[in-house]
Structures are given as structure tokens and as C-alpha cells.
Design an enzyme around this catalytic site. Sequence first.
Site, short mmCIF file in Angstrom:
data_model
loop_
_atom_site.label_atom_id
_atom_site.label_comp_id
_atom_site.label_asym_id
_atom_site.label_seq_id
_atom_site.Cartn_x
_atom_site.Cartn_y
_atom_site.Cartn_z
N CYS A 123 -27.18 85.41 97.04
CA CYS A 123 -26.18 84.38 97.31
C CYS A 123 -26.19 84.11 98.81
O CYS A 123 -26.23 85.04 99.62
CB CYS A 123 -24.79 84.83 96.84
SG CYS A 123 -24.76 85.24 95.10
N CYS A 126 -23.60 85.88 101.37
CA CYS A 126 -23.22 87.28 101.20
C CYS A 126 -24.06 88.20 102.06
O CYS A 126 -25.28 88.06 102.13
CB CYS A 126 -23.37 87.65 99.71
SG CYS A 126 -23.12 89.39 99.39
N1 SAH Z 1 -22.33 91.04 92.87
C1 SAH Z 1 -21.03 90.91 92.34
C2 SAH Z 1 -20.03 91.88 92.93
C3 SAH Z 1 -20.09 92.13 94.41
S1 SAH Z 1 -19.51 90.88 95.50
C4 SAH Z 1 -20.54 89.48 92.49
O1 SAH Z 1 -21.19 88.71 93.18
O2 SAH Z 1 -19.54 89.14 91.87
C5 SAH Z 1 -17.74 90.82 95.20
C6 SAH Z 1 -17.14 89.45 95.50
O3 SAH Z 1 -17.18 89.16 96.90
C7 SAH Z 1 -17.88 88.30 94.82
O4 SAH Z 1 -16.96 87.37 94.29
C8 SAH Z 1 -18.64 87.69 95.98
O5 SAH Z 1 -19.02 86.37 95.73
C9 SAH Z 1 -17.63 87.82 97.09
N2 SAH Z 1 -18.18 87.65 98.44
C10 SAH Z 1 -19.44 87.86 98.86
N3 SAH Z 1 -19.53 87.62 100.19
C11 SAH Z 1 -18.31 87.24 100.60
C12 SAH Z 1 -17.76 86.89 101.85
N4 SAH Z 1 -18.49 86.89 102.95
N5 SAH Z 1 -16.46 86.55 101.91
C13 SAH Z 1 -15.69 86.58 100.80
N6 SAH Z 1 -16.13 86.95 99.59
C14 SAH Z 1 -17.44 87.26 99.49
FE1 SF4 Z 2 -24.41 87.52 95.28
FE2 SF4 Z 2 -23.70 89.34 97.10
FE3 SF4 Z 2 -22.77 89.57 94.59
FE4 SF4 Z 2 -25.37 90.01 95.17
S1 SF4 Z 2 -23.59 91.19 95.91
S2 SF4 Z 2 -24.58 88.80 93.47
S3 SF4 Z 2 -25.78 88.51 96.78
S4 SF4 Z 2 -22.32 87.92 96.05
#
Ligand code: SAH
Ligand code: SF4
Length: 353
Positions: A123, A126
Site C-alpha cells: 500500500c 504504509c
Molecule cells: N495489513 C493489515 C493490517 C495492518 S495495517 C491492513 O492493511 O489492514 C493496520 C491499519 O493501519 C490499516 O487500516 C492500514 O491501512 C492503516 N495504516 C497504514 N499506514 C497508515 C498510516 N500511515 N496512517 C494511518 N493508518 C495507516
Molecule cells: Fe497495506 Fe501496510 Fe496493511 Fe501491508 S501492512 S496490507 S502495506 S496497510
Amino acid sequence: MEKSKKPLLLDHSFQQWEWEKVPKYRMEQVRNWIFEKGVLAWDQMSNLPKSLRNDLQEKFDLLPMESVQVQGSSDTTQKVLWKLRDQQFIESVLIRATQGTKGVRASRLTLCVSTQVGCALGCKFCASGLDGLKRNLTTGEIVGQVLLARNEASRRIDNLVFMGMGEPLANLPALLPALDIILSPEGMGIGARHITLSTSGLVPKILELAKYPAQIRLAVSLHGGDDETRRKIMPINDRYPIEDLFRACEQFIEQRKKMITLEYILIQGVNDDLKQAELLAEHAQRLNAKVNLIPYNRVDGLSWERPDLEQINEFYKTVEAGQAPRVTLRMEKGHDIDAACGQLRLREQTINQ
Ligand code: SAH
Ligand code: SF4
């Protein structure tokens, strides 16, 4: 943490323990040391004969990881950096909140758990996926975070959220046995209603999880009201577009009779216009899902920003006005130590020196 190739005891549930010539009550003593007392050192198991401790030590490692750094304060949010047996690093976050009304206030402790070293899903916003996937965590490394974080906090953990580093549903073969141990009264004894698993939307795995007997909660990372918006920031959307994702959610809900949560991070100029808010409300209505809005947490090296407060509020009000069943706005704790959602990342380059 020494490199080790011995099997890790916690990779097996205690029902699977079968040690030659070791009587059941001795195994029960070991289980008690580990899960009741949080002891993960053979030589501290003082009611076992020394010869047995030595035998077991030869056969199994007990400690999945060591804490190498704890940031933050013990009355709010703490981020723990763990070094694994193969010298990789992961993080967990302890989040404290006070709940309750009028005099009856209780402090609740939530642990945010990692399921992989890195993440393959890339993503765009992230931190966890920046360097791709290094490897899956094992069952013992998932359970170990809960056991050792409990020791770190010196109290019971009330809630678990699988929202740390990695995609939980991409690691079901290790995660489901870990959940068995976490849920079991002889293991960590945490109730299914207090466990939330967050996924970016791996459709076949959502269907697989729907068959898991315990009533754990599901949160789905939506982050876009339509495919065009979502695919800009979540490459997974090309494999599993929104309609496929929602059909899987509907099946999950049908099996569970439980509300799911749609998570929606707000990124300035990307997914924060009010048309998206209207779409989000429609989706929430269709799925009878809760909506959790999360203003984006900045990540070093990435240029995404959170919208200003006024836009965040407008967005929130639009989702509410669209009759979404329940909307919450989550202002993250732990900003100052980069411990908020999505800020956990691989750090070996900085720590390993
Ligand atoms: N991989 C899973 C769980 C881990 S991330 C997922 O993507 O759902 C947990 C949550 O944090 C997810 O909703 C993700 O999109 C969000 N997230 C990732 N990076 C972020 C950021 N920089 N600020 C806020 N939320 C974020
Ligand atoms: Fe996407 Fe980060 Fe969740 Fe992996 S951990 S699926 S890169 S938001």
C-alpha cells in the site's frame, strides 16, 4: 538474541506437546510457568528436576524474541522493538485507554500485534511495506509478542488488534494456531470478542477466516469509496476490487452475525473529498458496518499528508449524515514515537549497528 536452529516450543500448542517419558503433570507445570507466570526460561522453572530442565533446554528454545528497545511512557503508549531469533526486527504497541463513566473508570490495555516481517502488499501510504516482505512470523512469534508484552506491562492484556506490521490474512497457517493458543483458557485466555483482525482485503482468505469457529472481529481497510480511488493507493484492489471484497464481507457477516468495521484513512487530496464520504456511507449501510475514520499518520520519506481538521470534520459529518450505522474518528495515540497505525517499519538498518 543468539541465532538458533532449535525448534521453538511456542510454535506448537500444548495439546501437541509429546515429550518422551515426560509425565503429563510435568508438562502441565511447564504450561503453567509459561502461560500463567510468563516465564520463558527453562532454568527458572524451579519445580522441575534439573535433569528434565536440561533435557528440555537441549530440545527446545523457549524465547521467541527479546525486547531491544521500549519507547514511550508506561502510562500512555509504548512501542516495543523485538529482535527475533534470526536477527530480524518487528514491533508491537501497547496502548492504554481509560474507559467507563462516573467514578467507575477502568484502564484498558490494548496490544497491537505484528504478523509478518514487512509486508508484500505495498500500500502506497504504509511504512510497514516499504521494503517488501521479509518473511512470515511463526505461531510462537505471534504468541510471544502477547506473552512478553504482558510481562513488559505487568498486567493482563484486555484487547488484541492485529494491526501491526504485515497482513494477518497472508499468514493464516501461523496465525490460526496462534489464535487457538491466545483464546484458550489454558493459554492466554483472551476472549474472541476482544480480538480484532485487520485486513487489506484478501478475498479468499476472508472466506477462509469465516470458517474459523471463534467470534473474532474483522476490520477491513477500505480507504477508497470507488475502485478508481482505492487502486491509486492499494495495489491489492486490482486483484480484489471493491465489489468482490464486499461479497466476501457479506459472506463473513452471514456466517458470523457480527458487525464488521470499515477502516478509512484520510489522506489529503487523495480520498478525502465529500463524494467519497457519501460512497463510504452507502457501503457502510449496505454491509451494516461500523466506520472507523483514521486521519493519516505521516511516514518519514513519504509525501502523503493528513487533511486539515476542518476537512476531517466535514468528512465525518457527511458519513454520519449518509446514515452510516456507526462512525468513529480515531485520533491515534503514539504519534510522537511513530507508534500509530501504519507507522511500524523495518528498522534493522538503524538499530543493527
Ligand atoms: N495489513 C493489515 C493490517 C495492518 S495495517 C491492513 O492493511 O489492514 C493496520 C491499519 O493501519 C490499516 O487500516 C492500514 O491501512 C492503516 N495504516 C497504514 N499506514 C497508515 C498510516 N500511515 N496512517 C494511518 N493508518 C495507516
Ligand atoms: Fe497495506 Fe501496510 Fe496493511 Fe501491508 S501492512 S496490507 S502495506 S496497510
